[in-house]
Design an enzyme around this catalytic site. Structure first.
Site, PDB file in Angstrom:
ATOM      1  CB  CYS A  80      12.485  18.495  -4.380  1.00  0.00           C
ATOM      2  SG  CYS A  80      13.524  18.762  -5.844  1.00  0.00           S
ATOM      3  CG  HIS A 181      11.779  13.524  -5.027  1.00  0.00           C
ATOM      4  ND1 HIS A 181      10.657  14.281  -5.214  1.00  0.00           N
ATOM      5  CD2 HIS A 181      12.774  14.135  -5.721  1.00  0.00           C
ATOM      6  CE1 HIS A 181      10.935  15.307  -5.997  1.00  0.00           C
ATOM      7  NE2 HIS A 181      12.224  15.249  -6.315  1.00  0.00           N
ATOM      8  CD  GLU A 183       8.118  12.149  -3.560  1.00  0.00           C
ATOM      9  OE1 GLU A 183       8.335  12.868  -4.544  1.00  0.00           O
ATOM     10  OE2 GLU A 183       8.580  12.398  -2.414  1.00  0.00           O
TER      11      GLU A 183
END
Length: 201
Positions: A80, A181, A183
């Site tokens: 990001c 993202h 994660e």
């Protein structure tokens, strides 16, 4: 294997640490230039604003360290903001970025809801190893109000549509940047981290 996560007082540090641990590594989180220079690979988490993140990097004197790491060939994954900060200029704050990638960070058009939040697909051609064993048009989690517009289209390795097509993954040499993202993207996100660590380090 020393996997370092850049700490700039923001970002999903704990989520990324947990993801890296799940694939068998113990990451080191730091904002110290000397410590970062010991890394075998670096992950830059993405959350927060472009101006605040850039300010923190300069306060910690790691903006130049990041440039040196990438120029020296250390595998680097930007998430990001870790993608956006590498560009020459951002409309968020009207600021110059680190300048490693020619292009601009632009505001998402208000013809769609801003920020872009949630799951969306990434179109790629499986030619880049970061997407090994991940089906084309897989869905990843996004959270952003700005997107990158590179000048060199040949380094775009993934695209996503939200109102219009935008670059959601970019790579050159040892640097890989993703707008989504990993994660927060479940098993496929873990696979992104696994590919990064095991195929680029």
């Amino acid at each position: 294997m020393k996997i370092h996560i850049v700490d700039y007082d923001s970002g999903n540090l704990e989520s990324i640490r947990n993801a890296i641990k799940k694939i068998g590594c113990t990451p080191i989180t730091t904002n110290k230039p000397d410590e970062l220079l010991k890394a075998n690979a670096v992950i830059f988490p993405g959350q927060g604003s472009f101006p605040a993140a850039l300010d923190k990097l300069k306060q910690s004197n790691i903006n130049e360290t990041i440039i040196n790491l990438i120029n020296d060939g250390v595998p680097f994954l930007g998430i990001c903001l870790g993608l956006q900060l590498m560009f020459e200029f951002s409309e968020e704050g009207n600021l110059e970025g680190l300048g490693l990638i020619n292009g601009t960070v632009k505001k998402i058009s208000d013809i769609v809801k801003v920020p872009h939040i949630g799951w969306n697909s990434v179109k790629f051609d499986n030619s880049h190893k970061i997407f090994d064993d991940i089906p084309n048009n897989s869905y990843f989690y996004f959270l952003h109000s700005y997107y990158v517009k590179p000048i060199k289209f040949e380094h775009i390795i993934g695209q996503t549509n939200y109102g219009s097509n935008f670059c959601s993954a970019y790579a050159f040499n040892n640097y890989i940047g993703v707008q989504f993202h990993p994660e927060k993207s479940g098993e496929l996100g873990l696979k992104i981290f696994d590919n990064f660590i095991n195929k680029f380090t």
